[in-house]
Motif scaffolding. Structure first.
Motif, short mmCIF file in Angstrom:
data_model
loop_
_atom_site.label_atom_id
_atom_site.label_comp_id
_atom_site.label_asym_id
_atom_site.label_seq_id
_atom_site.Cartn_x
_atom_site.Cartn_y
_atom_site.Cartn_z
N GLU A 770 26.16 35.77 35.57
CA GLU A 770 25.17 36.63 36.22
C GLU A 770 25.00 37.95 35.46
OE1 GLU A 770 25.69 37.23 40.38
OE2 GLU A 770 26.01 35.11 40.81
N LEU A 771 26.06 38.37 34.76
CA LEU A 771 26.00 39.61 33.97
C LEU A 771 25.58 39.33 32.53
CD1 LEU A 771 29.30 41.38 35.17
CD2 LEU A 771 26.96 41.78 35.97
N ASP A 772 25.24 38.07 32.23
CA ASP A 772 24.85 37.67 30.87
C ASP A 772 25.96 37.96 29.86
OD1 ASP A 772 22.29 36.72 31.55
OD2 ASP A 772 21.47 38.75 31.50
N ILE A 773 27.20 37.71 30.29
CA ILE A 773 28.34 37.88 29.41
C ILE A 773 28.94 36.50 29.16
CG2 ILE A 773 30.63 38.91 29.13
CD1 ILE A 773 29.73 41.19 30.93
N GLU A 774 28.81 36.01 27.95
CA GLU A 774 29.31 34.69 27.60
C GLU A 774 30.65 34.84 26.89
OE1 GLU A 774 28.11 31.78 28.42
OE2 GLU A 774 26.38 32.65 29.48
N ILE A 775 31.72 34.73 27.65
CA ILE A 775 33.06 34.81 27.08
C ILE A 775 33.96 33.81 27.79
CG2 ILE A 775 33.00 37.23 26.32
CD1 ILE A 775 34.26 38.00 28.99
N ASN A 776 35.01 33.42 27.12
CA ASN A 776 36.02 32.55 27.72
C ASN A 776 37.30 33.34 27.90
OD1 ASN A 776 34.48 30.08 27.77
ND2 ASN A 776 34.69 30.03 25.53
N LEU A 777 37.88 33.26 29.08
CA LEU A 777 39.08 34.02 29.41
C LEU A 777 40.33 33.16 29.27
CD1 LEU A 777 37.84 35.82 32.66
CD2 LEU A 777 37.62 36.58 30.29
N GLU A 778 41.41 33.81 28.88
CA GLU A 778 42.71 33.14 28.85
C GLU A 778 43.06 32.67 30.25
OE1 GLU A 778 45.62 31.63 26.62
OE2 GLU A 778 44.33 33.18 25.75
N LYS A 779 43.50 31.40 30.37
CA LYS A 779 43.78 30.83 31.69
C LYS A 779 45.28 30.73 31.99
CE LYS A 779 39.63 27.91 31.73
NZ LYS A 779 39.13 26.51 31.83
N GLU A 780 46.12 30.89 30.98
CA GLU A 780 47.54 30.66 31.22
C GLU A 780 48.37 31.44 30.21
OE1 GLU A 780 50.61 26.83 31.59
OE2 GLU A 780 48.49 26.52 31.14
N ASP A 781 49.46 32.06 30.69
CA ASP A 781 50.38 32.74 29.77
C ASP A 781 51.65 33.11 30.53
OD1 ASP A 781 51.47 34.11 27.57
OD2 ASP A 781 49.48 34.74 26.94
N PHE A 782 52.67 33.47 29.78
CA PHE A 782 53.91 33.94 30.37
C PHE A 782 53.85 35.46 30.57
CE2 PHE A 782 55.27 30.07 28.05
CZ PHE A 782 55.74 29.35 29.15
#
Length: 824
Positions: A770-782
């Motif tokens: 909706e904000l026209d921001i095309e990014i992929n976020l980290e889904k998993e980490d320690f």
């Protein structure tokens, strides 16, 4: 501009007032030095009102007016807020908690409140909320009244250090009546883009300002060989008398003695009514003090309602109160303080008056002090020197010695006094401030305060006189106060005076022996069973303080009205038994009951949309000046308003990313199903948990709400990579990440293990699209610690404080009132 100021003040403006407005509106900052009663207040406020009226986006859209005294703050707020030209104003002091988040467009505040906000230990807020208010100063117009009354090593140095750090992020007016000219020049040279305005540049104004007329013998002065007394005050009384003592106890005693003289028929008090003998100092509840201040204006103002009145006061009336008398009595104080006091004598046009000046030691005490010095009796020296408190003996004696050389305060005499004494007391003062470690002007201490967010930084950065807020309660009020801690009025008092009272009463020197197992003083502490879901409200309890902890009193205490007295005539005390068992009255404005409302259930999507709406409605329309100046400040001039908006919206959407963590979301869903079997597995931001409902508490335990990990650090962690990818800028990266990490706690710097499954990840993906921001976020980490939070510079920190204020207040508002900001 001339016509605008004329409309505001109701008469033709002085030329210096016009010049001050023109300079401020042109982008300059101003050091304004004119005598008391010459119209400084409106000179400083006029440019802000003019910019508001003309929608001038090159001038700040918030004004914070700070003064060193509560009484001055109260008086100016009342006078200014009643003007038809002033809208959306509020007052924030230790007495009036009207604007604890510095929200309003115009805020009148004590210097303690303003500086504590910037230093990240805001006096009315908890440590968890310590980073909310500093950002209020960024992009604001800052006015500092009676600057000369600030503590040079603490509040004055800190204010200068703060202004140096803020740089172009504010517009500023520093006002004074009695600063020495060399000091002002050095102050100007220590700051950027400042101009000095004095009446020396406007000789025509000198001939017009009413408070300076008549030119000759307006204020005669006489140094007495005696100490101040009720008998002398009564004997010299004519029509309107003001007597100013350095200590509350002295004012209370003289007031009591005057009342007694009136009762026994002193002939010089025959024409004065008892109710027109008034005592005013800092140990009154705000409602009583306000009543007294209003009465004083009617008795000592320009159009008095009675022919005869006497005021016994402390330094609370030194500045800002528009009062005048024909006879003044004052204990000696440092020259700046004395000249402020003298400003309450013959204040109005064509009035004349007499000022009698007294040492604080009588003849016998002076002899005792000389003997104690010869015999090196440290206890006796300390006892006698303490009579000069809250001032230093040497500063008082310098003033007394110089005043003995004059018979009036005509013409240039006040300036001569300031210049002569400054050579003894203020020489190289700016240079001494500059030599303070960490960049000078307490900048090192400011950074330390940002790192710890602890109120114990107050003593090193604002003032050494440690004040404590006192509420008088009885046993029946204890449970109610634990629920609503600020429901009742408090008053301020020097901490060590209260400690002395407590020790004396505990040692059976009080009027009533303390009963076994009874309590004298309590403090407010988080309850042992405290549980927070939205991390903003706290459950409290009152706990008894034992004698061994008196030296470490907290800033807010509750004392037992069984052993302490309060009288509307002379205030808080421990000596007058007839005034015991009087508890604090309720505050006029009581807002804390809303803090205990149950939460409102909302989804992750709804909550974020609410924050975005809160930003657009409540903040965005007032940020043009701030955005423009921030881009210059962080040296990214190409950063546009649209860039800032996009950055803030991205920060908002990422702030609760950690709530999509399986170990956060699963207990939320389980709890909601236990409470509402019809609940459809929506991705939640908040449940409708009610911490006052035993059934809800049981469900929360079964669902494991207590075991959820902290969520804020997750969003901060993923934001670092995203900001770096989008902007490739370390300042933006660290400031946005820190704002997200600390949107529930001011000191967070880590993130937990997290795993966000696709069924939850879709929620934030929809918001980003909706904000026209095309990014992929980290889904998993320690789990780990967040990088970039430790820095020697302050530009990142300033940007962080700007961002975190917006985020936390939007979060708070959308949580408390979602329907105001979001309707599906």
């Amino acid at each position: 501009m001339r016509e605008f100021i004329k409309n505001i003040i109701g008469n033709e403006p002085y030329e210096y007032q016009i010049k001050a407005s023109e300079l401020l509106l042109s982008g300059k900052n101003v050091i304004l030095s004119v005598p008391t009663g010459a119209g400084k207040t409106w000179a400083s406020i006029a440019p802000f009102l003019y910019a508001q009226k003309n929608h001038d986006n090159s001038f700040p859209e918030k004004m914070i007016y700070s003064s060193p005294l509560r009484t001055l703050t109260n008086s100016i707020y009342e006078d200014v807020s009643n003007s038809e030209f002033v809208k959306n104003s509020s007052i924030q002091t230790g007495e009036f908690n009207e604007d604890i988040y510095f929200d309003n467009e115009i805020i009148f505040s004590t210097i303690d409140q303003t500086l504590s906000n910037f230093l990240c230990f805001p006096l009315p807020l908890s440590q968890a909320q310590a980073n909310i208010n500093a950002g209020a100063l960024i992009g604001s117009y800052l006015v500092f009244d009676e600057f000369h009354l600030l503590d040079a090593k603490r509040s004055m140095a800190t204010t200068i250090g703060m202004l140096k750090m803020l740089g172009n992020l504010t517009r500023c007016c520093i006002m004074t009546a009695t600063l020495e000219s060399t000091f002002m020049e050095e102050l100007k040279n220590s700051l950027d883009n400042y101009e000095i305005i004095t009446l020396d540049d406007f000789p025509d104004d000198k001939e017009k300002i009413a408070s300076l007329l008549p030119v000759k013998n307006k204020k005669k002065i006489e140094v007495s060989n005696n100490t101040i007394s009720a008998a002398t005050i009564a004997g010299l009384h004519k029509s309107k008398t003001i007597a100013i003592c350095n200590r509350v106890e002295s004012a209370q005693k003289i007031y009591q003695d005057l009342i007694e003289l009136k009762k026994v028929g002193n002939p010089n008090l025959k024409e004065i009514s008892t109710e027109n003998i008034i005592c005013l100092h800092s140990r009154f509840f705000d409602s009583d003090r306000k009543e007294k201040e209003n009465k004083l204006k009617s008795l000592f103002g320009k159009t008095p309602l009675a022919d005869s009145a006497i005021l016994i006061a402390t330094q609370v009336i030194e500045a800002g109160m528009d009062l005048s008398c024909d006879v003044m009595h004052t204990e000696i104080s440092p020259i700046n303080s004395f000249l402020q006091r003298a400003g309450r004598c013959a204040r109005f046009a064509n009035e004349t008056g007499e000022i009698f000046i007294y040492n604080v030691l009588d003849a016998a005490e002076k002899v005792s002090l000389d003997i104690a010095i010869q015999e090196e009796d440290k206890n006796e020296i300390r006892r006698l020197n303490n009579k000069y408190l809250p001032y230093q003996k040497t500063d008082c004696n310098y003033a007394l010695d110089e005043l003995k050389k004059y018979q009036t305060l005509d013409g240039e005499i006040p300036k001569q006094l300031i210049e002569k004494i400054a050579k003894k007391t203020e020489e190289n003062l700016i240079e001494k401030m500059r030599m303070i470690g960490g960049g000078g002007f307490n900048q090192g201490k400011i950074r330390e305060s940002w790192e710890s967010c602890e109120k114990n930084n107050y003593r090193d950065t604002i003032r050494d006189i440690q004040s404590v807020e006192i509420t008088l309660i009885d046993d029946y009020m204890v449970s109610e106060v634990a629920l609503f801690p600020y429901k009742y009025q408090s008053l301020g008092m020097y901490k060590w005076s209260l400690v002395g009272w407590l020790n004396k009463i505990n040692n059976r020197e009080g009027k009533i022996p303390v009963e076994e197992d009874d309590w004298l003083v309590m403090s407010l502490q988080p309850a042992d069973d405290m549980f927070l879901e939205n991390d903003e409200s706290t459950k409290y309890e009152l706990k008894k303080l034992n004698p061994d902890s008196y030296k470490n009193l907290p800033n807010q205490v509750y004392i037992n009205s069984k052993y302490f007295g309060y009288d509307k005539g002379f205030g808080l005390n421990w000596q007058y038994e007839d005034s015991f068992n009087n508890s604090s009255p309720k505050r006029e404005s009581n807002k804390d009951e809303k803090d205990f409302k149950p939460l409102t259930k909302d989804t992750f999507y709804q909550h974020n949309k609410g924050l975005l709406s809160a930003f657009e409605k409540d903040f965005l329309p007032k940020l043009d000046f701030t955005f423009a100046e921030l881009a210059k400040y962080i040296e990214i001039p190409e950063l546009s308003k649209d860039d800032f908006i996009r950055l803030i919206k991205l920060m908002i959407v990422l702030h609760d990313y950690g709530k999509l963590n399986d170990t956060w979301q699963n207990p939320m869903q389980k709890y909601q199903k236990l409470k509402d079997p019809n609940f459809q597995n929506g991705v939640l931001a908040h449940t409708d948990f009610n911490k006052n409902d035993e059934r809800d508490i049981e469900f929360s335990k079964l669902a494991g709400l207590y075991k959820r990990p902290a969520h804020a650090g997750v969003g901060a962690f993923v934001a670092q990579d995203i900001i770096e990818e989008l902007y490739d800028n370390e300042i933006l990266k660290s400031s946005v990440s820190m704002a997200i990490a600390r949107h529930h706690s001011s000191l967070s710097s880590s993130y937990p293990d997290f795993k966000i499954t696709d069924k939850y990840y879709g929620e934030i993906k929809a918001l980003l699209q909706e904000l026209d921001i095309e990014i992929n976020l980290e889904k998993e980490d320690f789990s780990g610690n967040l990088d970039g939070f430790e820095t020697d510079g302050f530009h990142e920190r300033m940007l962080y404080l700007f961002f975190v204020r917006i985020l936390r207040l939007c979060d708070q508002r959308a949580t408390e009132n979602l329907t105001k900001y979001f309707n599906e």
